[in-house]
Design a protein around this motif. Structure first.
Motif, PDB file in Angstrom:
ATOM      1  N   ALA C  32      -3.181  -7.348 -10.655  1.00  0.00           N
ATOM      2  CA  ALA C  32      -2.505  -6.159 -10.140  1.00  0.00           C
ATOM      3  C   ALA C  32      -3.438  -4.978 -10.317  1.00  0.00           C
ATOM      4  O   ALA C  32      -4.349  -5.016 -11.153  1.00  0.00           O
ATOM      5  CB  ALA C  32      -1.207  -5.917 -10.888  1.00  0.00           C
ATOM      6  N   THR C  33      -3.198  -3.954  -9.536  1.00  0.00           N
ATOM      7  CA  THR C  33      -4.106  -2.811  -9.647  1.00  0.00           C
ATOM      8  C   THR C  33      -3.326  -1.501  -9.622  1.00  0.00           C
ATOM      9  O   THR C  33      -2.240  -1.428  -9.026  1.00  0.00           O
ATOM     10  CB  THR C  33      -5.164  -2.821  -8.528  1.00  0.00           C
ATOM     11  N   GLY C 207      -0.326  -3.729  -5.805  1.00  0.00           N
ATOM     12  CA  GLY C 207      -0.917  -2.483  -6.262  1.00  0.00           C
ATOM     13  C   GLY C 207       0.116  -1.393  -6.485  1.00  0.00           C
ATOM     14  O   GLY C 207       1.228  -1.420  -5.935  1.00  0.00           O
ATOM     15  N   TYR C 208      -0.243  -0.511  -7.368  1.00  0.00           N
ATOM     16  CA  TYR C 208       0.572   0.677  -7.627  1.00  0.00           C
ATOM     17  C   TYR C 208      -0.282   1.894  -7.308  1.00  0.00           C
ATOM     18  O   TYR C 208      -1.455   1.950  -7.685  1.00  0.00           O
ATOM     19  CB  TYR C 208       0.994   0.739  -9.088  1.00  0.00           C
ATOM     20  N   LEU C 209       0.308   2.831  -6.619  1.00  0.00           N
ATOM     21  CA  LEU C 209      -0.416   4.059  -6.329  1.00  0.00           C
ATOM     22  C   LEU C 209       0.113   5.150  -7.252  1.00  0.00           C
ATOM     23  O   LEU C 209       1.327   5.367  -7.340  1.00  0.00           O
ATOM     24  CB  LEU C 209      -0.192   4.446  -4.861  1.00  0.00           C
ATOM     25  N   MET C 210      -0.800   5.794  -7.948  1.00  0.00           N
ATOM     26  CA  MET C 210      -0.367   6.773  -8.930  1.00  0.00           C
ATOM     27  C   MET C 210      -0.880   8.148  -8.552  1.00  0.00           C
ATOM     28  O   MET C 210      -2.021   8.313  -8.129  1.00  0.00           O
ATOM     29  CB  MET C 210      -0.898   6.393 -10.315  1.00  0.00           C
ATOM     30  N   ASP C 223       0.126  -3.974   2.379  1.00  0.00           N
ATOM     31  CA  ASP C 223       0.895  -2.794   2.766  1.00  0.00           C
ATOM     32  C   ASP C 223       0.264  -1.524   2.221  1.00  0.00           C
ATOM     33  O   ASP C 223       0.243  -0.490   2.881  1.00  0.00           O
ATOM     34  CB  ASP C 223       2.336  -2.888   2.236  1.00  0.00           C
ATOM     35  N   LEU C 224      -0.258  -1.659   1.010  1.00  0.00           N
ATOM     36  CA  LEU C 224      -0.848  -0.489   0.363  1.00  0.00           C
ATOM     37  C   LEU C 224      -2.059  -0.006   1.147  1.00  0.00           C
ATOM     38  O   LEU C 224      -2.238   1.179   1.391  1.00  0.00           O
ATOM     39  CB  LEU C 224      -1.266  -0.875  -1.066  1.00  0.00           C
TER      40      LEU C 224
END
Lengths: 410, 289, 251, 346, 238
Positions: C32-33, C207-210, C223-224
């Motif tokens: 994961a990122t 992924g998570y966008l922060m 999708d990211l």
């Protein structure tokens, strides 16, 4: 706001409390002692107070000091200088200016004593103090009436005298024990005020006695003497002389014996009593000397009686215990000077002391102060019989009257 | 030649005590950044412990073990009770150590006066080899130190714990990411450094009498050794201890003895100015306050 | 159940808050990122996960057990190891010593040597340089060593903080393949923080966008990559991302 | 770390609630409150002799005052510029020996030699600081300590020039404007004047542009130099200024004792100076004075057993560092602020 | 000729090349944005230009004079003032003292219309907070103080290192407004930031660094759509 109010009140209370003037009491003569009861100088400091205390007790028990048919007791004020010059000065100020002592004994340190003379001098308070290094400032001019050191008396003889008598006695005893002529000597001395001062004279005294001398100064807090002793060994000495702090001397000496540095040794400030107490033994011949004499081997019955009283009063059997004897004698001498002059006026008492010869316990001959306010007395030197811890051969050496060539007399 | 050899032999025993002190200082300073000036007092307490044991009828060996254990315990208590609280502000740790000097010295004086203390030499005798006098007790001191240094050195360079210790000195945070419990290592180093100081004290009183004031003279040497050798660098401390011991011995033997102490001060200042990481390299010095 | 579960975590340096209400998860064996611009609070979150920073609020769970506030050495024992930003190689230790240190927390010290062998056979450069000091390695070699050192703990979750930082494009590609292999060959899940979105997008599954301390988007990686939010955050253009203004005093 | 870009990413976001924002210490004090301390100080300092405190107390107060002057010098260095030194006794020594040698060789008195004492001590500080201030906090502390040890050895072995270990003697303070200093009261008042001058000068430094410059270096060297401040230059100047204070204290000490020797200026007196400053509060205007009073004056006035006093003092110092890192005066000041705001609220 | 002319600037740390022959010029009537991924050399560029680091090679000409290698405080006195990502204030001092320190030092000569400390505090929105202790202020205010300090030092060219990092939208917009007004007051701005929206909205010109090399330069809309730049940020299309 409260805190500052509290401060102000507490502050003024404090000052008010300390501001009570000392009540003058005509029935007593006040005497002060300033010496270290704590800190680095404690072993020297304690003995000053102990000697004076004993003398004061004896004088008071005998009824006090008699002046014009009236007896006045002596009131002793003992102060701890904590081996701190600021405390010593404050104590001196208190004794001299607040309490109004007539005489002051101490301190044990050159620096403190010198600063103290600046307080006692203007106030005309007699000061019996310090060691031979005070000779550097005591001159005919500086002790003359009206001069700053008129009221200062040096507790030990001029250094050329002590050095001269010690050197002569040591070489005599060691020469006999070793059996060969002694030629080369090495002198070890602490690199501090006293050490620097006395080494100048002791070297000259040994030279006057036919010795070739090398001088080695050690930093005052040295514990490992082997590098210095090895250096000394390289000089092939017949004798090694350790000056002047007995405690340090006892650290250095065993190291010297282990390294086989010399044929014979001299230890200043180690009392035969300490030697016996600690059950020390030496394979090499060793001589000891003490100021003014050794409590472990008192040369006269009077001295022996003194030390018995002294230790019975609870004093510590230390390397410097015999120093107390000086201050004991000066206390008695001072009382006698008052009685003989019939006055406590400092100028009168000083004049009296200057012309007096006082027979105390310090020496067989009467004591007197020379024209530079330096006392004279003999030195006791003892040889320790090899491999024993309580067999001593002691001799009392009279001081030389003249300094050797090249010695300014201290 | 004899004399020169004798000087070399002499230097070793004092170098030993300096090295024992220096190792503790270099590790504690390197790991925590705390200038513990009271480390010399740890040595003094070690000597006093030995003196107490011996003068109450215990043997020297018991006294030595007691000194090592007691001073180790002291180090543990002080680390947990005081120094741990200053880890984020090493300068405060330094000030606290100055306060500790005052407390420890006067505590000893309070109960056992300030006179010098000595014990009978545990081993007497002198070997003579080619005109060089080797004092047996001194040889033993050097031997004990050599063994302790060897163990320390081996432990630090070879064992897993030594590796973790070196890593912690270099970078505490990353070491902790690798699973090293750095806090426990700090405690451990304090205990070990204190035990070495205790040992140094016991060995010192076997050779010379000591006073409650001995700490301050020895601690300066300890810091000189730590800084010259490089912080956190045990090998550096050993080398610097030998250099300093030899310098002391030779300057006393051949130079002007009254300037002996000046040489080590001057050397320390020079090294600090020219090679702040020490001659043999250590950490870049603890993080700034 | 996820391997790592971060639930509603707030972090702060002293009084200065960084992360707000962050929740994310990493499954066993997953890559994961967390993406986001510099200053978004990614590294701070990583520090909280590996135990260097205590969260102000919220929980961090490992296998469903609460591990919030455990120190990093305890977490390393439990299998959470971080490869820190800037690599933080021990410059004075040799390559082998660096590797051995990575295995500090392991119970099975007997197998450490064998594992060093594995690392050396996988990262051939480490075998060539095994006796060199860590500080003598190039940036890329150091990054390999840092990852290998982290793997020596046999972690179940490897946290990689900016592994491509300061590396040449060639090295970045190598790091990329190593990350994929970490999962395949060493069986560890990876949580990757990257500023280099290209790298992160190419290796991660999720992924998570922060931004500004908060997770503003969580989705599958494809999708990211295509999201406008992502593009805007990195390259600007268009409107500002729709983030709720926080309760901060105004002028 | 060579490249600042490899630092951790910093994403601090606003969080401090308004109520936690601290306000500068002296911000809301009234004029009366600001005048309380100086008034008490002047009244007590100069009124002391009229309380007839006795010579012992006066003597102690004088030596306390002398060390307080040196403490103010160190406080500027530690409190304002953030540089710790444990070598201040050595700088005092330079001042003291300057006074003694100028008196002996050139017949100068306290008044004519005073500026030289200050200048020589400042120069000595500059000489030590020039190479060593760039090596950073810890190393600098140890260098100052070693410098102290070196100076004591040099003085001890300086032969006739420094009077070697026996030190040097000096005459009394020469009369000034018809005032004689033969009486201790006058010496005390003179020292009190210098104490007041030190406090005033420290205050001037604290409120002036120069003090702000030093504080900026203490707080953030990097930022300070980016704003155009020559950090190294100001550090050295601060050390020299601090040295000048020590020089004045030194020459006053030699004229008070009328004799000096190397032992007074070794490493241990230095450590005590540093401890007194830290105990009292290096950043507080009255901190150094409080430190001097607590350590050198109080135990004597209360006639505490010296050993017990030292133990208590050591423990007290440790407690202050752990509990009130700003020193006793900072603790008292914050206590006052708390009480004040409680009273205001009630 | 531009006020600041950088040519062939190179900086290495041991073997690591942080800046590799960067050419750059800035005028005092513009806002230049410098972008690039982490580790691309942006802050190193600031450090070298403002004297915190000495360049390995190359020249930095400020109003015609080569200032490369001068100490930081001298460069600041010539009117080149920077802010830092971290370390933005003198934390234990009050806002007033902070601003006074900057005002009392800083550039030797007045550039453009000089503002008084009080004007500056008003300008950045810290009016009325003079007695607050800087280190205890909320982060947003601390950032503003950082900018205020730099302004109080009378810069001719202001180098802002990520002034918006950690700020929320509202705060960022307020900051943008402040920055936008500077060229009008005769103060040039060179800005590093990761907030592309901020950069794009206030910079007329953009420079992109990667691995210490300038890879693009030009107006924001053009540069941000440059293929090389997109690749640096989002990776090559797979």
């Amino acid at each position: 706001m409260k805190f500052w109010q509290f401060c102000a009140i507490a502050g003024s209370a404090l000052f008010a409390a300390s501001a009570q003037p000392a009540a003058a009491d005509d029935d007593t003569i006040k005497i002060g002692v300033v010496a270290a009861q704590t800190g680095a100088f404690v072993s020297a400091g304690n003995t000053i107070g102990a000697g004076v205390t004993l003398a004061v007790k004896e004088i008071n028990d005998a009824g006090g000091v008699k002046i014009g048919g009236k007896s006045r007791k002596i009131q002793l004020e003992n102060r701890d200088d904590r081996t701190d010059v600021n405390v010593a000065i404050a104590a001196g100020r208190e004794l001299v200016n607040d309490i109004g002592v007539a005489a002051l004994y101490g301190t044990e340190s050159h620096d403190f004593s010198v600063s103290m003379t600046k307080i006692t001098g203007p106030a005309k308070v007699l000061q019996f103090t310090g060691n031979s290094s005070l000779g550097a400032i005591l001159t005919k001019e500086s002790v003359a009436p009206g001069a700053p050191l008129h009221y200062t008396f040096q507790s030990e003889p001029p250094e050329f005298q002590r050095s001269g008598s010690t050197a002569r006695g040591v070489l005599k005893l060691l020469g006999k024990e070793i059996g060969a002529p002694l030629k080369n000597a090495v002198v070890f001395v602490a690199d501090d005020a006293t050490g620097q001062y006395l080494s100048e004279h002791y070297v000259k005294a040994l030279e006057a006695n036919g010795q070739h001398v090398d001088l080695i100064k050690y930093p005052p807090n040295t514990t490992d003497f082997t590098p210095l002793l090895t250096r000394a060994k390289g000089l092939n000495p017949d004798t090694v002389h350790f000056w002047y702090n007995g405690d340090v001397t006892l650290v250095a000496f065993p190291q010297a014996v282990q390294l086989k540095v010399a044929k014979g040794y001299f230890l200043f400030g180690v009392d035969p009593g300490v030697w016996a107490d600690r059950k020390l033994v030496s394979t090499a011949p060793v001589t000891l000397s003490c100021v003014p004499m050794c409590w472990g081997a008192p040369p006269t019955p009077e001295a022996k009686a003194y030390f018995d009283r002294y230790f019975a009063a609870g004093a510590v059997k230390g390397v410097q215990s015999s120093v107390s004897l000086l201050y004991y004698d000066y206390m008695h001498w001072y009382a006698k000077a008052i009685e003989e002059s019939g006055s406590t006026d400092p100028d009168t008492v000083v004049a009296q002391i200057e012309k007096m010869k006082y027979q105390g316990v310090v020496s067989k001959a009467p004591l007197y102060f020379d024209n530079r306010h330096r006392v004279s007395f003999a030195t006791e030197v003892c040889l320790v019989k090899p491999n024993t811890s309580d067999q001593f051969e002691c001799a009392v050496e009279e001081p030389p009257t003249e300094p050797p060539a090249g010695d300014n007399g201290g | 030649m004899e004399i020169f050899l004798q000087q070399l032999v002499n230097s070793l025993s004092v170098a030993s005590v300096i090295i024992l002190i220096g190792i503790g200082i270099t590790l504690i300073f390197g790991l925590t950044g705390i200038i513990n000036f009271a480390h010399g007092e740890f040595l003094m307490i070690g000597g006093m412990t030995t003196w107490l044991v011996v003068s109450n009828g215990g043997g020297f060996i018991i006294g030595l073990v007691a000194a090592v254990l007691f001073v180790g315990l002291l180090g543990f208590v002080l680390e947990r009770g005081l120094f741990r609280l200053t880890l984020d502000r090493p300068m405060n740790g330094f000030i606290i150590s100055l306060g500790l000097i005052v407390v420890l010295q006067h505590f000893v004086i309070r109960f056992w006066n300030s006179y010098q203390k000595s014990i009978p030499e545990p081993l007497s005798g002198v070997w003579e080899i080619g005109g060089v006098q080797i004092i047996v007790m001194r040889a033993v001191v050097v031997l004990i130190t050599a063994v302790v240094v060897a163990i320390t050195f081996f432990g630090i360079s070879r064992s897993r714990y030594g590796l973790a210790l070196r890593a912690s000195v270099a970078d505490q945070e990353t070491a902790s990411l690798m699973g090293v419990p750095v806090r426990r290592y700090i405690t451990g180093v304090f205990i070990y450094g204190s035990m070495l100081a205790g040992l140094g004290g016991a060995l010192m009183i076997a050779l010379f009498p000591i006073t409650p004031f001995i700490g301050s003279t020895i601690v300066v040497r300890g810091f000189a050794v730590a800084l010259i050798g490089g912080l956190g660098n045990v090998a550096g401390a050993v080398v610097a201890g030998l250099v300093l011991g030899l310098m002391d011995g030779l300057s006393a033997g051949y130079g002007l003895p009254e300037w002996t102490e000046a040489y080590s001060f001057a050397l320390m200042i020079l090294i600090l100015l020219l090679r702040p990481n020490g001659l043999l390299g250590g950490t870049a010095g603890p993080r700034a306050v | 159940m996820s391997l790592l579960e971060v639930a509603n975590v707030d972090t702060a340096y002293g009084a200065v808050a960084v992360n707000r209400d962050v929740s994310l998860s990493v499954a066993e064996g997953e890559i994961a990122t967390i993406l986001g611009p510099n200053g978004a609070g990614k590294s701070t979150l990583m520090r909280a996960i590996c135990g260097l920073l205590k969260p102000k609020r919220g929980r961090i769970m490992l296998d469903g057990h609460d591990v919030t506030g455990l120190p990093p050495d305890r977490l390393a024992k439990l299998g959470v190891v971080m490869v820190p930003e800037g690599r933080r190689i021990f410059a004075d230790l040799t390559v082998r010593e660096n590797l051995r240190l990575g295995a500090y927390s392991r119970e099975d010290q007997g197998e450490v040597e064998a594992d060093i062998g594995r690392m050396e056979s996988y990262f051939s450069i480490l075998a060539d340089k095994r006796s060199a000091k860590g500080g003598e390695l190039s940036g890329g070699q150091q990054q390999m060593l840092a990852i290998a050192r982290g793997l020596m703990a046999r972690p179940r979750l490897l946290l990689l903080d900016e592994p491509s930082l300061g590396l040449s494009p060639l090295m970045v590609r190598e790091v990329q393949s190593v990350i994929i292999d970490v999962r395949k060959n060493f069986g560890a899940a990876v949580l990757l923080v990257e500023q280099n979105a290209g790298l992160a997008l190419s290796v991660a599954a999720r992924g998570y966008l922060m931004q500004s301390g908060k997770i503003v988007l969580a989705s599958a990686i494809a999708d990211l990559r295509d999201s406008t939010l992502m593009r805007e955050l990195y390259l600007g253009g268009g409107k500002r991302p729709p983030i709720k203004s926080r309760d901060v005093e105004t002028l | 770390m060579s490249n600042s870009e490899t630092m951790v990413d910093t994403a601090p976001a606003p969080a401090t609630p308004e109520s936690e924002v601290k306000v500068a210490a002296g911000a809301h004090l009234t004029l009366v409150e600001r005048l309380i301390m100086p008034t008490i100080l002047i009244v007590v300092l100069f009124g002391l002799p009229w309380f007839h405190p006795g010579y012992r107390l006066l003597s102690l107060a004088t030596s306390t005052g002398v060390s307080a002057i040196a403490l103010y010098g160190l406080a500027i260095l530690v409190g304002q510029a953030g540089i710790m030194s444990v070598g201040h006794a050595a700088l005092m020594g330079v001042g003291a020996y300057t006074g003694a040698i100028l008196s002996r060789d050139l017949g100068m008195n306290l008044w004519t030699a005073l500026p030289f004492a200050a200048i020589f001590s400042a120069l000595a500080a500059g000489l030590v600081g020039l190479p060593s201030l760039r090596v950073g906090g810890h190393h600098f502390v140890i260098i100052t300590f070693a410098f102290c040890g070196l100076l004591a050895i040099v003085l001890t072995n300086g032969g006739a020039f420094t009077g070697a270990a026996s030190g040097l003697d000096i005459g009394a303070i020469a009369p000034l404007f018809g005032v004689s200093f033969g009486k201790l009261q006058n010496v005390y008042l003179l020292v009190a004047f210098f104490v007041l001058a030190s406090i005033a000068l420290t205050w001037l430094v604290m409120v002036s542009r120069y003090g702000r410059t030093l504080r900026s270096i203490r707080e953030n060297e990097k930022l300070a130099s980016a704003l155009g401040i020559d950090v190294r230059f100001h550090k050295i100047v601060a050390f020299m200024l601090s040295g000048a204070f020590a020089g004045v204290a030194g020459i006053l000490q030699v004229y008070f004792l009328q004799h000096i020797s190397p032992e007074l200026f070794g490493a241990f007196p230095s450590v005590y100076i540093a401890l007194m400053v830290m105990l009292g509060g290096p950043r507080m205007l009255y901190g150094p004075l409080a430190g001097a009073l607590i350590v050198t004056f109080l135990p004597e006035v209360l006639n505490l057993d010296p050993i017990d006093a030292r133990i208590a003092y050591g423990i007290g110092l440790i407690a202050v560092i752990l509990l009130l890192p700003g020193g006793v005066m900072a603790g008292l000041a914050s206590l006052y602020r708390t009480l004040r705001s409680k009273v205001a609220r009630a | 000729m531009s006020a600041l002319e950088i040519s062939g600037l190179r900086k290495t740390f041991g073997g690591v090349v942080a800046l590799d022959g960067v050419d750059l010029s800035i005028d005092l009537d513009e806002i230049l944005g410098i972008v690039g991924p982490n580790g691309s050399g942006k802050t190193t560029l600031f450090n070298v230009v403002t004297g915190a680091l000495k360049p390995t090679a190359g020249s930095v000409r400020w109003r015609g004079e080569n200032i490369a290698g001068l100490p930081a405080h001298q460069i600041a006195r010539k009117g080149l003032v920077r802010t830092f990502q971290q370390a933005m204030s003198f934390p234990a001092l009050s806002v007033r003292e902070n601003i006074l320190i900057a005002h009392e030092h800083g550039a030797a000569s007045v550039n453009g219309k000089s503002m008084s400390p009080s004007d500056i505090l008003h300008f950045v929105g810290l009016k009325g907070r003079e007695e607050e202790i800087a280190g205890s202020m909320p982060f947003g205010n601390l950032r503003r103080l950082g900018v205020a300090l730099a302004l109080a030092a009378r810069p001719a060219l202001l180098l802002l290192d990520e002034p918006a990092a950690g700020l929320n939208d509202g705060e960022t917009e307020q900051l943008a407004e402040i920055i936008l007004q500077l060229p009008g007051r005769g103060i040039g701005v060179c800005l590093i930031d990761h907030d592309m929206n901020l950069i794009a909205s206030i910079c007329r010109r953009l420079v992109v660094l990667n691995f210490g090399v300038k890879i693009a330069e030009g107006p924001p809309n053009k540069v941000l759509n440059d293929k090389k730049v997109v690749e640096v940020y989002l990776g090559a299309p797979t």
